[in-house]
Design a protein around this motif. Structure first.
Motif, PDB file in Angstrom:
ATOM      1  N   ILE A   1       0.835  -1.204   0.000  1.00 27.63           N
ATOM      2  CA  ILE A   1       0.000   0.000   0.000  1.00 27.63           C
ATOM      3  C   ILE A   1       0.869   1.253   0.000  1.00 27.63           C
ATOM      4  CG2 ILE A   1      -1.680   1.312   1.371  1.00 27.63           C
ATOM      5  CD1 ILE A   1      -2.805  -1.415   2.302  1.00 27.63           C
ATOM      6  N   LEU A   2       1.969   1.210   0.762  1.00 29.75           N
ATOM      7  CA  LEU A   2       2.894   2.347   0.803  1.00 29.75           C
ATOM      8  C   LEU A   2       3.534   2.577  -0.566  1.00 29.75           C
ATOM      9  CD1 LEU A   2       3.956   4.393   2.870  1.00 29.75           C
ATOM     10  CD2 LEU A   2       5.859   2.845   3.326  1.00 29.75           C
ATOM     11  N   TYR A   3       3.869   1.488  -1.235  1.00 30.37           N
ATOM     12  CA  TYR A   3       4.418   1.574  -2.593  1.00 30.37           C
ATOM     13  C   TYR A   3       3.444   2.286  -3.523  1.00 30.37           C
ATOM     14  CZ  TYR A   3       5.634  -0.192  -7.282  1.00 30.37           C
ATOM     15  OH  TYR A   3       5.918  -0.294  -8.614  1.00 30.37           O
ATOM     16  N   ALA A   4       2.183   1.873  -3.489  1.00 31.14           N
ATOM     17  CA  ALA A   4       1.157   2.488  -4.337  1.00 31.14           C
ATOM     18  C   ALA A   4       0.940   3.956  -3.973  1.00 31.14           C
ATOM     19  CB  ALA A   4      -0.153   1.715  -4.204  1.00 31.14           C
ATOM     20  N   THR A   5       1.005   4.270  -2.683  1.00 31.77           N
ATOM     21  CA  THR A   5       0.822   5.650  -2.228  1.00 31.77           C
ATOM     22  C   THR A   5       1.898   6.566  -2.788  1.00 31.77           C
ATOM     23  OG1 THR A   5      -0.202   4.870  -0.172  1.00 31.77           O
ATOM     24  CG2 THR A   5       0.628   7.136  -0.190  1.00 31.77           C
ATOM     25  N   GLY A   6       3.150   6.111  -2.752  1.00 28.53           N
ATOM     26  CA  GLY A   6       4.246   6.909  -3.285  1.00 28.53           C
ATOM     27  C   GLY A   6       4.073   7.204  -4.765  1.00 28.53           C
ATOM     28  N   LEU A   7       3.594   6.217  -5.509  1.00 29.20           N
ATOM     29  CA  LEU A   7       3.386   6.407  -6.945  1.00 29.20           C
ATOM     30  C   LEU A   7       2.231   7.368  -7.223  1.00 29.20           C
ATOM     31  CD1 LEU A   7       3.829   2.773  -8.349  1.00 29.20           C
ATOM     32  CD2 LEU A   7       5.477   4.633  -8.380  1.00 29.20           C
ATOM     33  N   ASN A   8       1.091   7.105  -6.602  1.00 31.26           N
ATOM     34  CA  ASN A   8      -0.107   7.899  -6.903  1.00 31.26           C
ATOM     35  C   ASN A   8      -0.001   9.356  -6.451  1.00 31.26           C
ATOM     36  OD1 ASN A   8      -1.152   5.517  -7.896  1.00 31.26           O
ATOM     37  ND2 ASN A   8      -3.136   5.777  -6.947  1.00 31.26           N
ATOM     38  N   LEU A   9       0.669   9.577  -5.306  1.00 37.79           N
ATOM     39  CA  LEU A   9       0.722  10.939  -4.779  1.00 37.79           C
ATOM     40  C   LEU A   9       1.857  11.780  -5.358  1.00 37.79           C
ATOM     41  CD1 LEU A   9      -0.109  10.507  -0.972  1.00 37.79           C
ATOM     42  CD2 LEU A   9      -1.633  11.107  -2.851  1.00 37.79           C
ATOM     43  N   PHE A  10       3.001  11.139  -5.618  1.00 37.44           N
ATOM     44  CA  PHE A  10       4.187  11.921  -5.968  1.00 37.44           C
ATOM     45  C   PHE A  10       4.661  11.755  -7.411  1.00 37.44           C
ATOM     46  CE2 PHE A  10       4.474  10.966  -1.389  1.00 37.44           C
ATOM     47  CZ  PHE A  10       4.428  12.260  -0.891  1.00 37.44           C
ATOM     48  N   VAL A  11       4.414  10.594  -8.012  1.00 37.68           N
ATOM     49  CA  VAL A  11       5.041  10.277  -9.294  1.00 37.68           C
ATOM     50  C   VAL A  11       4.068  10.349 -10.471  1.00 37.68           C
ATOM     51  CG1 VAL A  11       6.340   8.533 -10.571  1.00 37.68           C
ATOM     52  CG2 VAL A  11       6.742   8.853  -8.126  1.00 37.68           C
ATOM     53  N   PHE A  12       2.940   9.659 -10.369  1.00 36.05           N
ATOM     54  CA  PHE A  12       1.984   9.639 -11.478  1.00 36.05           C
ATOM     55  C   PHE A  12       1.445  11.026 -11.850  1.00 36.05           C
ATOM     56  CE2 PHE A  12       0.720   4.910 -10.760  1.00 36.05           C
ATOM     57  CZ  PHE A  12       1.940   4.523 -11.320  1.00 36.05           C
ATOM     58  N   PRO A  13       1.242  11.941 -10.870  1.00 32.82           N
ATOM     59  CA  PRO A  13       0.779  13.286 -11.269  1.00 32.82           C
ATOM     60  C   PRO A  13       1.753  14.007 -12.199  1.00 32.82           C
ATOM     61  CG  PRO A  13       0.403  12.959  -8.929  1.00 32.82           C
ATOM     62  CD  PRO A  13       1.231  11.794  -9.403  1.00 32.82           C
ATOM     63  N   LEU A  14       3.028  13.606 -12.183  1.00 30.62           N
ATOM     64  CA  LEU A  14       4.017  14.215 -13.066  1.00 30.62           C
ATOM     65  C   LEU A  14       4.032  13.558 -14.447  1.00 30.62           C
ATOM     66  CD1 LEU A  14       7.046  14.448 -10.566  1.00 30.62           C
ATOM     67  CD2 LEU A  14       5.404  16.249 -11.154  1.00 30.62           C
TER      68      LEU A  14
ATOM     69  N   ALA B   1      -5.131  -0.327  -3.798  1.00 29.67           N
ATOM     70  CA  ALA B   1      -4.669   1.006  -3.371  1.00 29.67           C
ATOM     71  C   ALA B   1      -4.403   1.904  -4.575  1.00 29.67           C
ATOM     72  CB  ALA B   1      -3.411   0.876  -2.517  1.00 29.67           C
ATOM     73  N   MET B   2      -3.816   1.336  -5.621  1.00 28.23           N
ATOM     74  CA  MET B   2      -3.529   2.135  -6.816  1.00 28.23           C
ATOM     75  C   MET B   2      -4.813   2.587  -7.508  1.00 28.23           C
ATOM     76  SD  MET B   2      -0.229   0.150  -8.454  1.00 28.23           S
ATOM     77  CE  MET B   2       0.087   1.372  -9.699  1.00 28.23           C
ATOM     78  N   ALA B   3      -5.875   1.762  -7.373  1.00 23.60           N
ATOM     79  CA  ALA B   3      -7.151   2.119  -7.984  1.00 23.60           C
ATOM     80  C   ALA B   3      -7.951   3.091  -7.124  1.00 23.60           C
ATOM     81  CB  ALA B   3      -7.970   0.848  -8.235  1.00 23.60           C
ATOM     82  N   VAL B   4      -7.755   3.029  -5.803  1.00 22.32           N
ATOM     83  CA  VAL B   4      -8.571   3.821  -4.873  1.00 22.32           C
ATOM     84  C   VAL B   4      -7.944   5.174  -4.556  1.00 22.32           C
ATOM     85  CG1 VAL B   4      -9.452   3.897  -2.503  1.00 22.32           C
ATOM     86  CG2 VAL B   4      -9.695   1.817  -3.858  1.00 22.32           C
ATOM     87  N   ILE B   5      -6.638   5.191  -4.324  1.00 23.59           N
ATOM     88  CA  ILE B   5      -5.972   6.452  -3.973  1.00 23.59           C
ATOM     89  C   ILE B   5      -6.010   7.384  -5.182  1.00 23.59           C
ATOM     90  CG2 ILE B   5      -3.806   7.538  -3.280  1.00 23.59           C
ATOM     91  CD1 ILE B   5      -3.087   4.901  -1.878  1.00 23.59           C
ATOM     92  N   PRO B   6      -6.605   8.552  -5.048  1.00 18.86           N
ATOM     93  CA  PRO B   6      -6.746   9.441  -6.216  1.00 18.86           C
ATOM     94  C   PRO B   6      -5.401   9.997  -6.672  1.00 18.86           C
ATOM     95  CG  PRO B   6      -7.477  10.551  -4.210  1.00 18.86           C
ATOM     96  CD  PRO B   6      -7.199   9.125  -3.834  1.00 18.86           C
ATOM     97  N   ILE B   7      -5.231  10.066  -7.992  1.00 18.80           N
ATOM     98  CA  ILE B   7      -4.045  10.693  -8.567  1.00 18.80           C
ATOM     99  C   ILE B   7      -4.360  12.166  -8.772  1.00 18.80           C
ATOM    100  CG2 ILE B   7      -2.479  10.742 -10.545  1.00 18.80           C
ATOM    101  CD1 ILE B   7      -3.130   7.785 -10.993  1.00 18.80           C
ATOM    102  N   ALA B   8      -3.579  13.019  -8.140  1.00 21.60           N
ATOM    103  CA  ALA B   8      -3.853  14.456  -8.197  1.00 21.60           C
ATOM    104  C   ALA B   8      -3.752  14.981  -9.623  1.00 21.60           C
ATOM    105  CB  ALA B   8      -2.872  15.207  -7.298  1.00 21.60           C
ATOM    106  N   GLY B   9      -4.636  15.909  -9.946  1.00 23.16           N
ATOM    107  CA  GLY B   9      -4.601  16.520 -11.269  1.00 23.16           C
ATOM    108  C   GLY B   9      -3.355  17.362 -11.482  1.00 23.16           C
ATOM    109  N   GLN B  10      -2.826  17.923 -10.381  1.00 19.73           N
ATOM    110  CA  GLN B  10      -1.622  18.741 -10.432  1.00 19.73           C
ATOM    111  C   GLN B  10      -0.608  18.201  -9.420  1.00 19.73           C
ATOM    112  OE1 GLN B  10      -0.972  21.294 -12.483  1.00 19.73           O
ATOM    113  NE2 GLN B  10      -2.979  21.099 -13.480  1.00 19.73           N
ATOM    114  N   PRO B  11       0.701  18.285  -9.709  1.00 20.21           N
ATOM    115  CA  PRO B  11       1.720  17.868  -8.729  1.00 20.21           C
ATOM    116  C   PRO B  11       1.564  18.631  -7.419  1.00 20.21           C
ATOM    117  CG  PRO B  11       2.714  18.277 -10.882  1.00 20.21           C
ATOM    118  CD  PRO B  11       1.301  18.766 -10.970  1.00 20.21           C
ATOM    119  N   LEU B  12       1.944  17.990  -6.312  1.00 21.08           N
ATOM    120  CA  LEU B  12       1.799  18.610  -4.995  1.00 21.08           C
ATOM    121  C   LEU B  12       2.639  19.879  -4.879  1.00 21.08           C
ATOM    122  CD1 LEU B  12       1.846  15.451  -2.689  1.00 21.08           C
ATOM    123  CD2 LEU B  12      -0.129  16.731  -3.522  1.00 21.08           C
TER     124      LEU B  12
END
Length: 292
Positions: A24-37, A103-114
């Motif tokens: 879950i932590l792995y997915a969180t790092g991707l969805n919050l910090f990486v995929f938005p870029l 987790a990757m499906a549920v945690i929203p990917i931000a439209g803009q980087p943090l």
């Protein structure tokens, strides 16, 4: 015997929970910090991103399906895990992969980087996701993908580690990024993947060897080490100058995960035990990786 069985079952259960938390932590790092870029990771997750991008491009769609695709791609690797590697590893991996995909499906990917600093986001994302993947491996599970391939090759060939295998095969993903996106996406994807791989290797204790020198008067210590971790043990007799008492000096090389648990058990076995350990060790000869 019943108490020992309960203790063992409880430990397996907790390790499975920790393995899932790592996923879950792995997915969180991707969805919050990486995929938005719009960055790619040089692992099987990156392959899932590639497939998603191709499907969306061909169908003129905008679907976020990296998690489900990741699960589907991992099915052949799960079969390999069950048949060749280790059944306990398989069950933990299946549960971890399920939790990770959800987790990757549920945690929203931000439209803009943090934040606007892409390098900072790459480093933070690499730290979070790398720690999550390494934490999963430390507890005997895997998030699937290159973790499984890395573990398999680590068992077959000395010198391989999960992080090195990840770097080795990430070339496929980075080649796709190089021909499909601006150079900035490639550069930051490489930075993130390198940080992720380095952190994973450090957190995954089984990749860290520990030199241990143990002094004890108890004759039970050396046989206990050999039976407990299955490592070679060398022992010789010595005399304490201050006390003039006979002592056993024991030398062994273990991985960091094994030593962390072993240290507590040796103190229980001999409260007067004296231990010196160092991670600065290079082994020439046979040193099997105990990954489970």
């Amino acid at each position: 015997m019943q108490d020992i069985k309960k203790k063992f079952t409880g430990r397996v259960l907790m390790e499975t929970v920790y393995s899932m938390l790592g996923g879950i932590l792995y997915a969180t790092g991707l969805n919050l910090f990486v995929f938005p870029l719009g960055l790619y990771i040089g692992t099987i997750t990156g392959i899932a991103q590639m497939v998603q991008a191709i499907i969306n491009s061909l169908g003129n769609l905008n679907l976020a399906m990296t998690g489900p695709l990741l699960f589907l791609i991992n099915i052949p690797l799960l079969v390999l895990t069950y048949r060749v590697i280790h059944k306990g590893f398989f069950y933990k991996t299946l549960l971890t992969l399920t939790a990770q995909s959800i987790a990757m499906a549920v945690i929203p990917i931000a439209g803009q980087p943090l934040i606007n600093d892409w390098l900072t986001l790459c480093v933070i994302g690499g730290l979070v996701s790398g720690f999550g993947a390494g934490f999963t491996l430390r507890h005997g599970g895997s998030g699937g993908g290159l973790d499984i391939l890395g573990v398999y090759l680590s068992l077959k060939f000395r010198g391989f580690s999960v992080g090195k295998v990840s770097l080795l095969v990430s070339g496929i993903v980075m080649l796709y990024v190089a021909v499909s996106f601006p150079i900035e996406i490639l550069i930051y994807s490489v930075v993130f993947t390198v940080v992720y791989s380095l952190v994973l290797d450090r957190v995954h204790y089984q990749n860290v060897k520990v030199f241990a020198l143990i002094v004890s008067e108890s004759p039970k210590v050396a046989p206990f080490i050999n039976a407990r971790v299955g490592r070679g043990v060398t022992q010789w007799e010595a005399t304490g100058i201050y006390s003039s008492s006979r002592k056993n000096v024991i030398l062994t090389i273990v991985d960091k995960y094994e030593f962390r648990n072993l240290k507590k058990e040796l103190v229980e076995l001999d409260p007067q035990v004296f231990m010196i350990d160092s991670e600065r060790v290079d082994v020439t000869g046979t040193f099997d990786k105990h990954l489970f």
